[in-house]
Motif scaffolding. Sequence first.
Motif, mmCIF file in Angstrom:
data_model
loop_
_atom_site.group_PDB
_atom_site.id
_atom_site.type_symbol
_atom_site.label_atom_id
_atom_site.label_comp_id
_atom_site.label_asym_id
_atom_site.label_seq_id
_atom_site.Cartn_x
_atom_site.Cartn_y
_atom_site.Cartn_z
ATOM 1 N N ASP A 71 0.836 -1.212 0.000
ATOM 2 C CA ASP A 71 0.000 0.000 0.000
ATOM 3 C C ASP A 71 0.869 1.259 0.000
ATOM 4 O O ASP A 71 0.540 2.255 -0.666
ATOM 5 C CB ASP A 71 -0.925 -0.002 1.213
ATOM 6 N N ALA A 72 1.955 1.231 0.767
ATOM 7 C CA ALA A 72 2.852 2.390 0.795
ATOM 8 C C ALA A 72 3.506 2.597 -0.568
ATOM 9 O O ALA A 72 3.669 3.737 -1.028
ATOM 10 C CB ALA A 72 3.918 2.196 1.874
ATOM 11 N N ILE A 73 3.879 1.503 -1.245
ATOM 12 C CA ILE A 73 4.458 1.619 -2.586
ATOM 13 C C ILE A 73 3.429 2.182 -3.554
ATOM 14 O O ILE A 73 3.733 3.039 -4.395
ATOM 15 C CB ILE A 73 4.967 0.248 -3.067
ATOM 16 N N THR A 74 2.186 1.717 -3.451
ATOM 17 C CA THR A 74 1.122 2.198 -4.335
ATOM 18 C C THR A 74 0.898 3.694 -4.154
ATOM 19 O O THR A 74 0.745 4.441 -5.137
ATOM 20 C CB THR A 74 -0.178 1.427 -4.058
ATOM 21 N N ALA A 75 0.874 4.155 -2.914
ATOM 22 C CA ALA A 75 0.690 5.585 -2.655
ATOM 23 C C ALA A 75 1.870 6.392 -3.206
ATOM 24 O O ALA A 75 1.684 7.476 -3.782
ATOM 25 C CB ALA A 75 0.534 5.824 -1.156
ATOM 26 N N PHE A 76 3.077 5.876 -3.037
ATOM 27 C CA PHE A 76 4.256 6.562 -3.575
ATOM 28 C C PHE A 76 4.218 6.600 -5.099
ATOM 29 O O PHE A 76 4.523 7.632 -5.714
ATOM 30 C CB PHE A 76 5.515 5.842 -3.090
ATOM 31 N N HIS A 77 3.827 5.505 -5.715
ATOM 32 C CA HIS A 77 3.736 5.442 -7.173
ATOM 33 C C HIS A 77 2.697 6.433 -7.692
ATOM 34 O O HIS A 77 2.890 7.068 -8.742
ATOM 35 C CB HIS A 77 3.377 4.011 -7.581
ATOM 36 N N ARG A 78 1.608 6.590 -6.957
ATOM 37 C CA ARG A 78 0.568 7.556 -7.347
ATOM 38 C C ARG A 78 1.123 8.972 -7.284
ATOM 39 O O ARG A 78 0.866 9.792 -8.179
ATOM 40 C CB ARG A 78 -0.643 7.408 -6.428
ATOM 41 N N ARG A 79 1.883 9.287 -6.243
ATOM 42 C CA ARG A 79 2.495 10.614 -6.144
ATOM 43 C C ARG A 79 3.459 10.864 -7.304
ATOM 44 O O ARG A 79 3.506 11.972 -7.858
ATOM 45 C CB ARG A 79 3.245 10.738 -4.815
ATOM 46 N N LEU A 80 4.219 9.851 -7.677
ATOM 47 C CA LEU A 80 5.169 9.992 -8.782
ATOM 48 C C LEU A 80 4.448 10.274 -10.095
ATOM 49 O O LEU A 80 4.833 11.168 -10.858
ATOM 50 C CB LEU A 80 6.012 8.724 -8.890
ATOM 51 N N ARG A 81 3.393 9.551 -10.366
ATOM 52 C CA ARG A 81 2.637 9.776 -11.590
ATOM 53 C C ARG A 81 2.018 11.168 -11.616
ATOM 54 O O ARG A 81 2.083 11.879 -12.635
ATOM 55 C CB ARG A 81 1.539 8.723 -11.713
#
Length: 455
Positions: free
Chosen positions: A380-390
């Motif tokens: 979940d933390a990776i998913t949130a970080f990936h969303r911020r990057l996009r």
Amino acid sequence: MSALRFEWRLLSRSRWAMAALLLLLALSTVAVVSGLREVQRQQDTIARVAELQREELARQAPKLTRNGDAGTVGYYAFLGTWDEPTPAAFLALGLRDATPYVLRVRALALQTQLHEGETYNPELALAGRFDLAFVAVYLLPLFLIALLYDLVSSERQSGRLATLLALPGAGRALWLRRAGLRAGLAALCVLLPVLAGGVVSGMPVAALAAVMLALLAYIACWTGLALLVGLRGGSSVANATALMGGWALLTLVLPTLGGAVLSRAVPVQQGVDLMLAQRQAVHGAWDISREDTLARFYQSHPQWQHTAPLPAGFHWKWYYAFQQLGDERVAPQVAAYRAALLARQQATEGLGFALPGVGLQAVLHRVAGTDLLAQLAYQDAITAFHRRLRHQLYPYLFEERKFEAADFARLPRFEPPAPAVDIPLAPLAALAAVAALLLGLAARAAGRVARDRRC
């Protein structure tokens, strides 16, 4: 106190009993030290990867921003994520042995990046780690059996039982005192290394107390079971055989059968299947018209639908659009996959209500933060970080803004979730209830043995 001191003098004269206790202490110490070293190795790996990540980004920045192309940055810039071990992770390494705790991601389709780390050789993880969870669940009952199986039968076979029962203070208190001393010494051999390891690693007091209670409850379970068998009047050989059969049944056979039943009752697809499904969706986008792809992308991202139309030839915004659509295409499968994992986790915890070994593992892995819930929290933390990057790259891609070195420096940095003490009260309470039941039955059995021998 004098009676307990007398029991200690008798026990200390038994070389095999003292050797067993020393061996248990040595195994527990080795397990704790091994766990602490593994946790330190993982922390060193995380620190080393973070430093290499900073050096790599520093070298890449001038090259990737030379043309001011955000698409190039998103494609070639890998950003690090990591899952810090908790202070209690040395107790039970759990899934940290089989799943990556360091993962570099970029702004492409996420599910492929999340699950490609699952393609490891399963034979390498088959044996597992020699940690305290292994010692406590599988080896500790064997030591308790060795200390308690002939509590009464040895006195009967030596001809001392009638004399022993005729002494003042004999009866239920005698057997419970002897069993309590042996179980208490075994508990010290396990708890002292755990306490030392907890102090060294900086475990929170609540987490350390929960682990201590769980271990004491598990020791009480096997002490009660050993007393129930050892006080029923059988020979030493019969008692040892029955207890070893019970150990194999409770720690090996039933958990394996329970796991097989749960696997059939709650089927879960592999994460690799999600990775393949997403790759098929992404690769298939090359055969679809670019306009259709962007039209579908704008349905879920209407804020970009009024940007400039696609020019002739390749364009990064089309490429990232179908990467995003690949994630959205498998989103229902991801939700079903996680729901099935959580359902199986809940069913496994339910199995621990009846099997003390499974219950102890559930408590240790949850407190250590090395179970399925911890792994999903990292994802979940990776998913949130990936969303911020996009979200940071999309304005440059769709508005065709120039991406400069200052923008590269502002790329998001991964922030792992703050560790929290999570104590599984239900498995802990179930373990304590089973321990109380078995100890209560053993106390009744001790009283019956005394009365039968005095008749």
